[in-house]
Design a protein around this motif. Structure first.
Motif, PDB file in Angstrom:
ATOM      1  N   THR A  13       2.588  -9.016  58.104  1.00  0.00           N
ATOM      2  CA  THR A  13       1.689  -8.402  57.133  1.00  0.00           C
ATOM      3  C   THR A  13       0.622  -9.346  56.598  1.00  0.00           C
ATOM      4  O   THR A  13      -0.317  -8.902  55.926  1.00  0.00           O
ATOM      5  N   ARG A  42      -3.036 -12.607  51.885  1.00  0.00           N
ATOM      6  CA  ARG A  42      -3.413 -11.615  52.890  1.00  0.00           C
ATOM      7  C   ARG A  42      -2.364 -10.509  53.014  1.00  0.00           C
ATOM      8  O   ARG A  42      -2.689  -9.360  53.321  1.00  0.00           O
ATOM      9  N   SER A  43      -1.107 -10.865  52.801  1.00  0.00           N
ATOM     10  CA  SER A  43      -0.035  -9.879  52.960  1.00  0.00           C
ATOM     11  C   SER A  43       0.015  -8.867  51.826  1.00  0.00           C
ATOM     12  O   SER A  43       0.555  -7.769  51.991  1.00  0.00           O
ATOM     13  N   ALA A 239      -4.565  -7.363  53.452  1.00  0.00           N
ATOM     14  CA  ALA A 239      -5.956  -7.486  53.859  1.00  0.00           C
ATOM     15  C   ALA A 239      -6.246  -6.746  55.159  1.00  0.00           C
ATOM     16  O   ALA A 239      -7.385  -6.360  55.416  1.00  0.00           O
ATOM     17  N   THR A 240      -5.226  -6.557  55.998  1.00  0.00           N
ATOM     18  CA  THR A 240      -5.398  -5.858  57.268  1.00  0.00           C
ATOM     19  C   THR A 240      -4.208  -4.932  57.500  1.00  0.00           C
ATOM     20  O   THR A 240      -3.201  -4.992  56.787  1.00  0.00           O
ATOM     21  N   GLU A 241      -4.336  -4.098  58.522  1.00  0.00           N
ATOM     22  CA  GLU A 241      -3.185  -3.329  58.964  1.00  0.00           C
ATOM     23  C   GLU A 241      -2.114  -4.295  59.472  1.00  0.00           C
ATOM     24  O   GLU A 241      -2.433  -5.376  59.983  1.00  0.00           O
ATOM     25  N   MET A 357      -4.143 -11.891  64.801  1.00  0.00           N
ATOM     26  CA  MET A 357      -5.585 -11.762  64.578  1.00  0.00           C
ATOM     27  C   MET A 357      -6.228 -10.893  65.648  1.00  0.00           C
ATOM     28  O   MET A 357      -7.050 -10.008  65.353  1.00  0.00           O
ATOM     29  N   THR A 360      -5.477  -7.168  65.179  1.00  0.00           N
ATOM     30  CA  THR A 360      -6.085  -6.539  64.008  1.00  0.00           C
ATOM     31  C   THR A 360      -7.609  -6.641  64.020  1.00  0.00           C
ATOM     32  O   THR A 360      -8.265  -6.268  63.047  1.00  0.00           O
ATOM     33  N   THR A 362      -9.476  -9.247  63.906  1.00  0.00           N
ATOM     34  CA  THR A 362      -9.981 -10.234  62.941  1.00  0.00           C
ATOM     35  C   THR A 362     -10.073 -11.633  63.550  1.00  0.00           C
ATOM     36  O   THR A 362     -10.059 -12.630  62.838  1.00  0.00           O
ATOM     37  N   GLN A 367     -12.402 -12.778  69.535  1.00  0.00           N
ATOM     38  CA  GLN A 367     -11.903 -11.419  69.658  1.00  0.00           C
ATOM     39  C   GLN A 367     -12.128 -10.819  71.042  1.00  0.00           C
ATOM     40  O   GLN A 367     -13.229 -10.855  71.595  1.00  0.00           O
ATOM     41  N   ALA A 393      -0.225  -3.604  67.997  1.00  0.00           N
ATOM     42  CA  ALA A 393      -1.061  -3.177  66.881  1.00  0.00           C
ATOM     43  C   ALA A 393      -0.489  -1.935  66.225  1.00  0.00           C
ATOM     44  O   ALA A 393       0.172  -1.119  66.876  1.00  0.00           O
TER      45      ALA A 393
END
Length: 396
Positions: A13, A42-43, A239-241, A357, A360, A362, A367, A393
Motif C-alpha cells: 500500500t 504513501r500508504s 497515494a496510489t492504488e 511503481m 501503479t 508511478t 515506466q 496491479a
C-alpha cells in the motif's frame, strides 16, 4: 485478541526508496528514517496501526552494530512498542523480510506490516567488503580471497562457456542494457550509458575482476534503503492504488558447491515456479521482471529460468532484444543490481518497490507502457537462499 487468518492476498500500500550509492555522511539510521516516513505517508496507514516491523539487514561485520531492528523507530517514534525483528538471509535479506511480513498478514496476526531493507557498505575497505560477502559462501567463508564473490560467479561463467560456448560479448550486452536502463532511474547508483563496446573491452577503466568478468559485469558496493507497507486491506488515503502480492515462493539449496550443478540454480527455479503457481500466472503472462543480477552471468542464466529460452541458449534473449524495455519480457528496467546498486539488505525490498511503481504507473521515466504483472526474484549466495514474488496491479 487473535485475528482470523486472512485468505485475501496481501497488498503493498505504500513505499519509500533512497538513492543508492555512496553516502559517507549518512548513518544506517539516517538511511532508514526517510524511507520509513515515505512508506507510511504513501500508504495512508497511521504508525499506530502498524502491527509488526521487519528489517532486512545483512551486515556480516561491516558495521559494529549488529542489532539494528529498533533503528526503524528513528524514522517514526510512534512505532515505539511495535514488535520489530531484524531478518538476515545473505543477499536475499530484503526479500526474506518481505516474506516474513507476508506470513504475518496471511496468518491474521497483522493487518499492516512495515518492511524495511537497508545496508551501509561503502565506508569499508574493499577487502573487508569482500570478506563480509564471502561469509555467504559455504566453501570459502573465512578464507583469503582476492576476487571475492566475483571469483565464485566467474567460475559459473567459465563453466557456462565450457558447456555452451563463448559468452563474453553477451555479458557485455547485458551490462550495457543495465547501464542504459539505469539512466532513467533516479534512484540508481550508476546512471551512465556506457555502451556495448566499453562494456565488452578490457581497459584501465574496465579491468578484469575475475575470470571473464570485467568491472562492468559486477554490481557495485552500495549504501541505500527501501521500505514498503504490507496491508490486509486497502487504505482509503493511500497515494496510489495498492499492488497485490498474488504469489510468493521460497526455496533453499545445499550450501556445499559439490552438491550443486553450478549452472542449474535449481532452487532459484523452484522458488520462481512456486510463486507463479501460487499466483496462478504463467511465465508468458509476466510483463516485467526485476531479478538478482549481482553479476551479468546471473542474469544470463535467469533468462533461462524465466523460460525465455531453453538451457544453454540464454544469449538469444539479449541478442534478439527480448529483455529490453520494449521486448517480450523487460528484465531489470531499473538497471538491476548491476547499475541501480546492491546495498545487500535493501535489494529485495527495492525490487518489490520498483515493481510496485511500475504496476501503479508511478515509475516516471522508467515506466513501461504495459505493466500488470511483475516477477521479483532475489537470492542469497550462489543460488542458495531463493525468494520470488508475483505482483499484480489492482486490489485482487
Amino acid at each position: 485478541m487473535t485475528r482470523a487468518a486472512s485468505h485475501a492476498r496481501p497488498l503493498i500500500t505504500g513505499w519509500g526508496h533512497s538513492v543508492f550509492g555512496k553516502h559517507p555522511e549518512t548513518s544506517l539510521a539516517g538511511l532508514i528514517a526517510p524511507v520509513v516516513r515515505d512508506a507510511l505517508d504513501r500508504s495512508g496507514v497511521d504508525p499506530s496501526d502498524i502491527d509488526e516491523v521487519y528489517l532486512g539487514h545483512f551486515n556480516s561485520g561491516l558495521l559494529p552494530l549488529g542489532f539494528p531492528s529498533s533503528l526503524v523507530l528513528e524514522g517514526e517514534p510512534e512505532l515505539w512498542g511495535v514488535p520489530a525483528t531484524r531478518v538476515e538471509n545473505a543477499c536475499a535479506s530484503g526479500s526474506a523480510a518481505v516474506h516474513q511480513g507476508l506470513r504475518a498478514i496471511r496468518s491474521g496476526d497483522a493487518r499492516h506490516v512495515l518492511v524495511v531493507g537497508a545496508e551501509k557498505m561503502t565506508h569499508a575497505p574493499a577487502a573487508q567488503v569482500g570478506a563480509a560477502l564471502l561469509g555467504a559462501d559455504g566453501d570459502v567463508a573465512g578464507h583469503p580471497s582476492t576476487t571475492g564473490f566475483a571469483g565464485r560467479f566467474a567460475e559459473v561463467a567459465e563453466e557456462y562457456q565450457h558447456r555452451h560456448g563463448p559468452i563474453e560479448d553477451d555479458l557485455a550486452r547485458i551490462a550495457a542494457k543495465s547501464h542504459r536502463n539505469a539512466v532513467r532511474n533516479p534512484y540508481a547508483q550508476l546512471r551512465k550509458d556506457l555502451g556495448e563496446e566499453f562494456c565488452g573491452t578490457v581497459s584501465e577503466r574496465n579491468p578484469t575482476v575475475a575470470g571473464i568478468l570485467r568491472r562492468t559485469d559486477c554490481s557495485p558496493v552500495s549504501d541505500g534503503a527501501a521500505a514498503l507497507v504490507l496491508s490486509a486491506e486497502p487504505s482509503g488515503t493511500a497515494a496510489t492504488e495498492p499492488v497485490v502480492v498474488s504469489g510468493w515462493g521460497q526455496a533453499n539449496d545445499f550450501l556445499p558447491a559439490a552438491k550443486r550443478d553450478p549452472l542449474a540454480f535449481a532452487a532459484t527455479e523452484l522458488a520462481i515456479t512456486r510463486a507463479l503457481d501460487r499466483a496462478g500466472v504463467t511465465r508468458a503472462q509476466l510483463d516485467l521482471a526485476e531479478v538478482h543480477d549481482c553479476f551479468t552471468i546471473a542474469e544470463l542464466i535467469l533468462y533461462e529460468l524465466l523460460g525465455l529460452t531453453p538451457r544453454g541458449e540464454g544469449r538469444r534473449a539479449i541478442r534478439e532484444g527480448w529483455v529490453t524495455p520494449d521486448g517480450v519480457l523487460p528484465v531489470n528496467v531499473s538497471g538491476g543490481l548491476k547499475s541501480k546498486g546492491h546495498p545487500v539488505g535493501a535489494t529485495g525490498v527495492s525490487q518489490h518497490v520498483i515493481a510496485a511503481m511500475q504496476l501503479t504507473g508511478t515509475a516516471g521515466e522508467m515506466q513501461l507502457p504495459r505493466a500488470h504483472t511483475a516477477l521479483v526474484q532475489n537470492m542469497g549466495g550462489l543460488g542458495i537462499a531463493n525468494y520470488a514474488s508475483v505482483l499484480t496491479a489492482g486490489t485482487g
